[in-house]
Scaffold this active site. Structure first.
Site, PDB file in Angstrom:
ATOM      1  N   SER A 127      48.795   3.599 -31.338  1.00 29.44           N
ATOM      2  CA  SER A 127      49.590   3.103 -32.466  1.00 29.44           C
ATOM      3  C   SER A 127      48.820   2.093 -33.298  1.00 29.44           C
ATOM      4  O   SER A 127      48.003   1.338 -32.774  1.00 29.44           O
ATOM      5  CB  SER A 127      50.846   2.423 -31.909  1.00 29.44           C
ATOM      6  OG  SER A 127      51.465   1.635 -32.884  1.00 29.44           O
ATOM      7  N   TYR A 152      55.669  -3.576 -26.579  1.00 32.29           N
ATOM      8  CA  TYR A 152      55.381  -2.159 -26.868  1.00 32.29           C
ATOM      9  C   TYR A 152      53.937  -2.022 -27.329  1.00 32.29           C
ATOM     10  O   TYR A 152      53.172  -1.224 -26.793  1.00 32.29           O
ATOM     11  CB  TYR A 152      56.331  -1.634 -27.960  1.00 32.29           C
ATOM     12  CG  TYR A 152      55.791  -0.396 -28.641  1.00 32.29           C
ATOM     13  CD1 TYR A 152      55.093  -0.490 -29.848  1.00 32.29           C
ATOM     14  CD2 TYR A 152      55.928   0.854 -28.050  1.00 32.29           C
ATOM     15  CE1 TYR A 152      54.561   0.635 -30.449  1.00 32.29           C
ATOM     16  CE2 TYR A 152      55.405   1.980 -28.650  1.00 32.29           C
ATOM     17  CZ  TYR A 152      54.717   1.865 -29.845  1.00 32.29           C
ATOM     18  OH  TYR A 152      54.180   2.989 -30.434  1.00 32.29           O
ATOM     19  N   LYS A 156      50.323  -0.195 -25.605  1.00 32.18           N
ATOM     20  CA  LYS A 156      49.365   0.709 -26.255  1.00 32.18           C
ATOM     21  C   LYS A 156      47.950   0.137 -26.143  1.00 32.18           C
ATOM     22  O   LYS A 156      46.994   0.867 -25.906  1.00 32.18           O
ATOM     23  CB  LYS A 156      49.752   0.926 -27.722  1.00 32.18           C
ATOM     24  CG  LYS A 156      51.053   1.678 -27.910  1.00 32.18           C
ATOM     25  CD  LYS A 156      51.018   3.065 -27.258  1.00 32.18           C
ATOM     26  CE  LYS A 156      52.270   3.866 -27.534  1.00 32.18           C
ATOM     27  NZ  LYS A 156      52.287   5.167 -26.851  1.00 32.18           N
TER      28      LYS A 156
HETATM   29  C1  WQD Z   1      58.860  -0.118 -41.747  1.00 31.60           C
HETATM   30  C2  WQD Z   1      59.100  -1.124 -42.856  1.00 31.60           C
HETATM   31  C3  WQD Z   1      60.484  -2.978 -42.200  1.00 31.60           C
HETATM   32  C4  WQD Z   1      64.193  -0.734 -41.630  1.00 31.60           C
HETATM   33  C5  WQD Z   1      56.946   1.587 -36.637  1.00 31.60           C
HETATM   34  C6  WQD Z   1      57.241   1.905 -35.232  1.00 31.60           C
HETATM   35  C7  WQD Z   1      56.094   1.514 -34.344  1.00 31.60           C
HETATM   36  C8  WQD Z   1      54.774   2.036 -34.878  1.00 31.60           C
HETATM   37  C9  WQD Z   1      54.588   1.664 -36.329  1.00 31.60           C
HETATM   38  C10 WQD Z   1      54.164   4.029 -33.701  1.00 31.60           C
HETATM   39  C11 WQD Z   1      59.039  -2.565 -42.349  1.00 31.60           C
HETATM   40  C12 WQD Z   1      61.164  -2.150 -43.281  1.00 31.60           C
HETATM   41  C13 WQD Z   1      62.868  -1.034 -41.891  1.00 31.60           C
HETATM   42  C14 WQD Z   1      65.215  -1.239 -42.474  1.00 31.60           C
HETATM   43  C15 WQD Z   1      63.549  -2.321 -43.815  1.00 31.60           C
HETATM   44  N1  WQD Z   1      54.692   3.442 -34.759  1.00 31.60           N
HETATM   45  N2  WQD Z   1      62.560  -1.828 -42.971  1.00 31.60           N
HETATM   46  N3  WQD Z   1      64.837  -2.020 -43.553  1.00 31.60           N
HETATM   47  O1  WQD Z   1      58.181  -1.662 -37.950  1.00 31.60           O
HETATM   48  O2  WQD Z   1      56.359  -0.457 -39.250  1.00 31.60           O
HETATM   49  O3  WQD Z   1      56.944   0.201 -36.857  1.00 31.60           O
HETATM   50  O4  WQD Z   1      55.739   2.153 -37.027  1.00 31.60           O
HETATM   51  O5  WQD Z   1      53.742   3.519 -32.734  1.00 31.60           O
HETATM   52  O6  WQD Z   1      56.384   2.066 -33.095  1.00 31.60           O
HETATM   53  O7  WQD Z   1      58.385   1.191 -34.875  1.00 31.60           O
HETATM   54  O8  WQD Z   1      58.490   0.714 -38.782  1.00 31.60           O
HETATM   55  O9  WQD Z   1      60.286   1.879 -39.999  1.00 31.60           O
HETATM   56  O10 WQD Z   1      60.895  -0.095 -38.523  1.00 31.60           O
HETATM   57  O11 WQD Z   1      59.692  -0.501 -40.651  1.00 31.60           O
HETATM   58  O12 WQD Z   1      63.246  -3.032 -44.785  1.00 31.60           O
HETATM   59  O13 WQD Z   1      66.438  -1.001 -42.281  1.00 31.60           O
HETATM   60  O14 WQD Z   1      60.432  -0.944 -43.342  1.00 31.60           O
HETATM   61  O15 WQD Z   1      60.660  -4.351 -42.444  1.00 31.60           O
HETATM   62  O16 WQD Z   1      58.445  -3.352 -43.363  1.00 31.60           O
HETATM   63  P1  WQD Z   1      57.466  -0.410 -38.264  1.00 31.60           P
HETATM   64  P2  WQD Z   1      59.928   0.541 -39.449  1.00 31.60           P
END
Ligand code: WQD
Length: 342
Positions: A127, A152, A156
């Site tokens: 990741s 998490y 990784k």
């Molecule tokens: C993306 C952006 C939030 C929800 C994920 C996986 C992690 C890893 C990387 C594989 C952020 C914003 C989100 C919402 C928002 N993948 N957001 N409102 O945190 O980058 O991590 O990808 O290993 O396992 O969890 O992904 O989709 O949660 O957030 O504003 O209701 O969207 O702040 O900037 P994240 P995400």
């Protein structure tokens, strides 16, 4: 002779889409999955797309004896793709013991089987979270790992070290660590897609669930960051492009093109998209108005991360074919199917 591949976590979101790409590329696939984070009907959906019914062994990979039995009864395996892991960033902060217990023991049990059954090609689901808040962007595979933002992410990081050392100790064993950025979207057929069995927290399913009416609104977690529009930036990769990266990585190892016993590749689009730009992309590509508000920042969010893809393109011959609009369009088509609206 068809190459046989064991896919752990094969009924999960990325695992099931990878089954499709592997089958499309002539592999015989076997899944090991205890449905901890998925539904059994995923295999019906894979069959509907490919015409192949994949055999799934319902095994908890933390159980060494049960894991070993799958490999004993399935000889001549040519490769393993190891997806199976607990993967919620937020949940891992509340339950670190469960994350280390599950993610590390399952990896160790699968590696032991690889050694004992002479399986030399191994792909690990890593990741971009191993980079933490990188100092320089875009990140390359040489960007140093930073302090993990969550247990998490740490599983990784530790997983990468375990595999690296294991590969050094087993001359015939070779591994690729694929560092995913933000997987999203669904298969073009809309017969399969992301089916969170838990309350989705990732941005794209939150967007589609809001648009379909399951949620009242999307909250943008912060618009006061030091980015071009104040919202966080990510590198969203279509799940089918991500799936194909696994097939290309496996073929790279099976054709002995690797230079080292353990190599790392970023898998992303290679472009940063902000949360507000993602919302606009959804509205543009689906012609649906989205109800969203600006809220507080989310604890632990990385401000911006996106990748440089030169290495995967040069070495694996892999290129993403889809963009953020394809992600939003296919995610929306799947949401309508999943919600029974079509
Ligand atoms: C993306 C952006 C939030 C929800 C994920 C996986 C992690 C890893 C990387 C594989 C952020 C914003 C989100 C919402 C928002 N993948 N957001 N409102 O945190 O980058 O991590 O990808 O290993 O396992 O969890 O992904 O989709 O949660 O957030 O504003 O209701 O969207 O702040 O900037 P994240 P995400």
């Amino acid at each position: 002779m068809q190459k046989k591949v064991v896919v752990t976590g094969g009924t999960g979101y990325i695992g099931s889409h990878t089954l499709i790409d592997l089958i499309d590329n002539g592999f015989h696939v076997i899944s090991i999955d205890n449905y901890m984070n998925s539904e059994p009907d995923v295999l019906d959906r894979v069959a509907a797309v490919t015409g192949v019914r994949v055999e799934n062994h319902i095994v908890d990979l933390v159980d060494a004896a049960a894991t070993r039995k799958v490999f004993e009864t399935n000889p001549d395996i040519d490769g393993i793709i190891h997806f199976a892991a607990l993967k919620s960033v937020g949940e891992s902060v509340e339950k670190p013991w469960e994350y280390f217990h599950n993610n590390m023991n399952s990896l160790l049990n699968v590696l032991k089987c690889a050694a004992d059954f002479n399986i030399s090609n191994f792909i690990f689901s890593s990741s971009c979270s191993v980079y933490g808040n990188a100092d320089e962007l875009p990140v390359t595979e040489n960007t140093p790992m930073q302090e993990a933002e969550s247990p998490y992410a740490r599983t990784k990081q530790i997983g990468e070290y375990i595999i690296t050392d294991f590969a050094k100790a087993h001359p015939d064993f070779k591994a690729i660590l694929l560092r995913y950025f933000n997987p999203a979207g669904a298969h073009e057929s809309a017969k399969i897609g992301e089916s969170p069995t838990y309350n989705a927290s990732n941005l794209v399913p939150v967007i589609t669930e809001t648009a379909i009416g399951k949620r009242e609104k999307v909250t943008v977690f912060g618009s006061d960051y030091d980015t071009r529009d104040g919202s966080c930036i990510r590198d969203y990769i279509h799940v089918m492009d991500l799936a194909n990266a696994h097939t290309k990585a496996l073929e790279y190892l099976m054709n002995n093109k690797n230079e080292d016993s353990c190599e790392v590749f970023n898998v992303a689009i290679g472009a940063g998209v902000s949360v507000l730009e993602a919302v606009e992309a959804f509205e543009r590509s689906t012609n649906q108005k989205l109800n969203y508000t600006i809220g507080d920042r989310r604890e632990g969010d990385v401000i911006a991360i996106y990748a440089n893809l030169d290495k995967a393109a040069a070495r694996l011959g892999w290129q993403p074919k889809r963009n953020i609009d394809d992600i939003m369009r296919t995610a929306w088509e799947w949401e309508k199917v999943r919600s029974g609206k079509v």
